[in-house]
Write a protein that holds these residues in place. Structure first.
Motif, short mmCIF file in Angstrom:
data_model
loop_
_atom_site.label_atom_id
_atom_site.label_comp_id
_atom_site.label_asym_id
_atom_site.label_seq_id
_atom_site.Cartn_x
_atom_site.Cartn_y
_atom_site.Cartn_z
N ASP A 188 0.83 -1.21 0.00
CA ASP A 188 0.00 0.00 0.00
C ASP A 188 0.86 1.26 0.00
OD1 ASP A 188 -2.36 -1.46 0.01
OD2 ASP A 188 -2.56 -1.39 2.19
N LEU A 189 1.93 1.25 0.79
CA LEU A 189 2.82 2.41 0.86
C LEU A 189 3.43 2.70 -0.50
CD1 LEU A 189 4.31 4.53 2.71
CD2 LEU A 189 6.18 2.88 2.74
N MET A 190 3.88 1.66 -1.17
CA MET A 190 4.57 1.85 -2.44
C MET A 190 3.64 2.33 -3.56
SD MET A 190 7.47 1.38 -1.29
CE MET A 190 8.71 1.26 -2.52
N LYS A 191 2.33 2.19 -3.37
CA LYS A 191 1.35 2.68 -4.35
C LYS A 191 1.02 4.16 -4.16
CE LYS A 191 -1.09 -1.71 -4.44
NZ LYS A 191 -2.36 -2.35 -4.04
N MET A 192 1.41 4.72 -3.01
CA MET A 192 1.02 6.10 -2.68
C MET A 192 1.82 7.13 -3.45
SD MET A 192 0.68 5.98 1.43
CE MET A 192 -0.58 5.03 2.22
N ASP A 193 1.21 8.29 -3.63
CA ASP A 193 1.93 9.42 -4.19
C ASP A 193 2.79 10.03 -3.09
OD1 ASP A 193 0.17 10.85 -2.56
OD2 ASP A 193 -0.92 11.74 -4.21
N MET A 194 3.54 11.06 -3.41
CA MET A 194 4.47 11.64 -2.45
C MET A 194 3.76 12.17 -1.20
SD MET A 194 7.55 12.09 -1.58
CE MET A 194 8.48 11.75 -3.04
N LYS A 195 2.61 12.81 -1.37
CA LYS A 195 1.88 13.31 -0.20
C LYS A 195 1.42 12.17 0.68
CE LYS A 195 -1.92 16.09 1.53
NZ LYS A 195 -1.76 15.45 2.81
N GLY A 196 0.93 11.12 0.07
CA GLY A 196 0.50 9.95 0.84
C GLY A 196 1.65 9.34 1.60
N MET A 197 2.82 9.28 0.94
CA MET A 197 4.00 8.73 1.62
C MET A 197 4.43 9.63 2.78
SD MET A 197 6.53 7.09 -1.15
CE MET A 197 6.26 5.47 -1.80
N MET A 198 4.34 10.94 2.61
CA MET A 198 4.69 11.85 3.71
C MET A 198 3.72 11.65 4.87
SD MET A 198 7.44 13.55 3.14
CE MET A 198 7.30 14.71 4.47
N ASP A 199 2.43 11.54 4.57
CA ASP A 199 1.42 11.30 5.61
C ASP A 199 1.70 9.98 6.31
OD1 ASP A 199 0.21 13.70 4.94
OD2 ASP A 199 -1.41 12.76 3.80
N ALA A 200 2.07 8.96 5.53
CA ALA A 200 2.38 7.66 6.12
C ALA A 200 3.62 7.75 7.01
CB ALA A 200 2.60 6.62 5.01
N GLY A 201 4.62 8.50 6.56
CA GLY A 201 5.82 8.68 7.38
C GLY A 201 5.50 9.32 8.71
N MET A 202 4.63 10.32 8.69
CA MET A 202 4.22 10.97 9.94
C MET A 202 3.43 10.00 10.82
SD MET A 202 3.44 14.94 8.89
CE MET A 202 2.13 14.57 7.76
N ALA A 203 2.58 9.17 10.20
CA ALA A 203 1.80 8.20 10.95
C ALA A 203 2.72 7.15 11.58
CB ALA A 203 0.76 7.52 10.05
N MET A 204 3.73 6.71 10.83
CA MET A 204 4.70 5.75 11.36
C MET A 204 5.46 6.36 12.53
SD MET A 204 4.39 3.03 9.66
CE MET A 204 2.81 3.26 8.89
N LYS A 205 5.86 7.60 12.36
CA LYS A 205 6.60 8.29 13.41
C LYS A 205 5.76 8.40 14.68
CE LYS A 205 9.33 12.47 14.06
NZ LYS A 205 9.78 13.71 13.45
N GLU A 206 4.49 8.71 14.53
CA GLU A 206 3.59 8.80 15.67
C GLU A 206 3.40 7.43 16.32
OE1 GLU A 206 1.08 10.01 18.64
OE2 GLU A 206 2.32 11.28 17.35
#
Length: 92
Positions: A33-51
């Protein structure tokens, strides 16, 4: 009537982006799912992972951009699992 149509149109256009944000769960998101995301989605995912990994001092020291890049690299190395598992996997 025109105002109602305008509000309905705006709601219809914003629904997919809102739905994408709402279904992101850092604990169950897969690397696929992560690899299908656009850059904004990946940034949002990175923040979610960090949280989600806020107890890990190494992750908390990362910028949001670094967390996104780390998640992406971890998923390249471990593509079949969840992002959380990939990020926790030992580095090779």
């Amino acid at each position: 009537m025109k105002l109602t149509l305008a509000v309905a149109a705006l709601a219809a256009l914003s629904a997919p982006a809102f739905a994408e944000t709402m279904k992101m769960d850092a604990m169950t998101m897969t690397c696929a799912d992560l690899m299908k995301m656009d850059m904004k989605g990946m940034m949002d995912a990175g923040m979610a992972m960090k949280e989600a990994m806020k107890d890990d001092a190494t992750v908390m020291a990362m910028t949001d951009d670094d967390a996104m890049k780390t998640a992406e690299e971890a998923c390249k190395a471990h593509p079949d699992g969840t992002v959380m598992d990939a990020m926790k996997a030992p580095k090779m």
